[in-house]
Design an enzyme around this catalytic site. Sequence first.
Site, PDB file in Angstrom:
ATOM      1  N   CYS A  72     -75.340 -68.780 -52.751  1.00  0.00           N
ATOM      2  CA  CYS A  72     -74.836 -68.429 -54.078  1.00  0.00           C
ATOM      3  C   CYS A  72     -75.952 -68.643 -55.098  1.00  0.00           C
ATOM      4  O   CYS A  72     -76.645 -69.661 -55.063  1.00  0.00           O
ATOM      5  CB  CYS A  72     -73.643 -69.322 -54.413  1.00  0.00           C
ATOM      6  N   LEU A  73     -76.117 -67.689 -56.012  1.00  0.00           N
ATOM      7  CA  LEU A  73     -77.167 -67.816 -57.026  1.00  0.00           C
ATOM      8  C   LEU A  73     -76.916 -69.011 -57.941  1.00  0.00           C
ATOM      9  O   LEU A  73     -77.844 -69.522 -58.568  1.00  0.00           O
ATOM     10  CB  LEU A  73     -77.255 -66.532 -57.857  1.00  0.00           C
ATOM     11  N   HIS A  87     -66.380 -63.577 -52.119  1.00  0.00           N
ATOM     12  CA  HIS A  87     -67.194 -64.594 -52.797  1.00  0.00           C
ATOM     13  C   HIS A  87     -67.201 -64.376 -54.311  1.00  0.00           C
ATOM     14  O   HIS A  87     -66.982 -65.310 -55.089  1.00  0.00           O
ATOM     15  CB  HIS A  87     -68.623 -64.537 -52.221  1.00  0.00           C
ATOM     16  N   GLU A  88     -67.437 -63.127 -54.725  1.00  0.00           N
ATOM     17  CA  GLU A  88     -67.492 -62.830 -56.163  1.00  0.00           C
ATOM     18  C   GLU A  88     -66.108 -62.934 -56.805  1.00  0.00           C
ATOM     19  O   GLU A  88     -65.973 -63.410 -57.935  1.00  0.00           O
ATOM     20  CB  GLU A  88     -68.092 -61.446 -56.409  1.00  0.00           C
ATOM     21  N   GLN A 117     -70.824 -66.462 -63.950  1.00  0.00           N
ATOM     22  CA  GLN A 117     -72.080 -67.094 -63.541  1.00  0.00           C
ATOM     23  C   GLN A 117     -73.164 -66.972 -64.600  1.00  0.00           C
ATOM     24  O   GLN A 117     -74.129 -67.727 -64.594  1.00  0.00           O
ATOM     25  CB  GLN A 117     -72.603 -66.467 -62.237  1.00  0.00           C
ATOM     26  N   GLY A 159     -74.788 -60.153 -55.062  1.00  0.00           N
ATOM     27  CA  GLY A 159     -73.618 -60.080 -55.930  1.00  0.00           C
ATOM     28  C   GLY A 159     -73.755 -61.074 -57.067  1.00  0.00           C
ATOM     29  O   GLY A 159     -74.466 -62.082 -56.937  1.00  0.00           O
ATOM     30  N   HIS A 200     -65.377 -66.416 -57.705  1.00  0.00           N
ATOM     31  CA  HIS A 200     -66.055 -66.874 -58.927  1.00  0.00           C
ATOM     32  C   HIS A 200     -65.172 -66.648 -60.155  1.00  0.00           C
ATOM     33  O   HIS A 200     -65.178 -67.448 -61.088  1.00  0.00           O
ATOM     34  CB  HIS A 200     -67.370 -66.114 -59.143  1.00  0.00           C
TER      35      HIS A 200
END
Length: 149
Positions: free
Chosen positions: A93-94, A135-136, A32, A27, A139
């Site tokens: 997480c990226l 999670h997304e 981000q 995701g 963000h």
Amino acid sequence: MEWDPKFDYPGLAAAMEGKMVQAGGVGLAAPQVGILQRFFVIALAACMEHSSGATLDGRDLYPIAESTPGAIFCMNPKIVSLSNKTQTGSEGCLSIPRRHEVVTRPAQVELTFLGVDGAGHVLRANGLLARCCCHEFDHLNGRLFIDYL
Ligand SMILES: [Zn+2]
């Protein structure tokens, strides 16, 4: 945030998907990558393995995920219901490379959103897909998974 027909959402979605796949994520949210808009992409097929029972617009998500190359695009997502039942698992997480933590999330989540074509959709997710949606979604509100620790 209103749908803006002048904005190239399909192009953005494709670019985001490319970054996500390249980084090995499931995701990626617009903030981000420096885009201050309320949307994210999720690699449906990668999440489905652990999310049986999920539906999109009331239809079983499995065949949809298998016939959907790449990622699903969710703009202006709104969480309309969360289960009291929870799931606990490892998350990364990226934006925070090489760090994984155990996070408790709702077991099921239902969200509404606009697709890449501007049409409204309802996603009922569980398992990894529900975790990824939460999670997304976080963000978009400036919240990271480490904020739960
Ligand atoms: Zn993240």
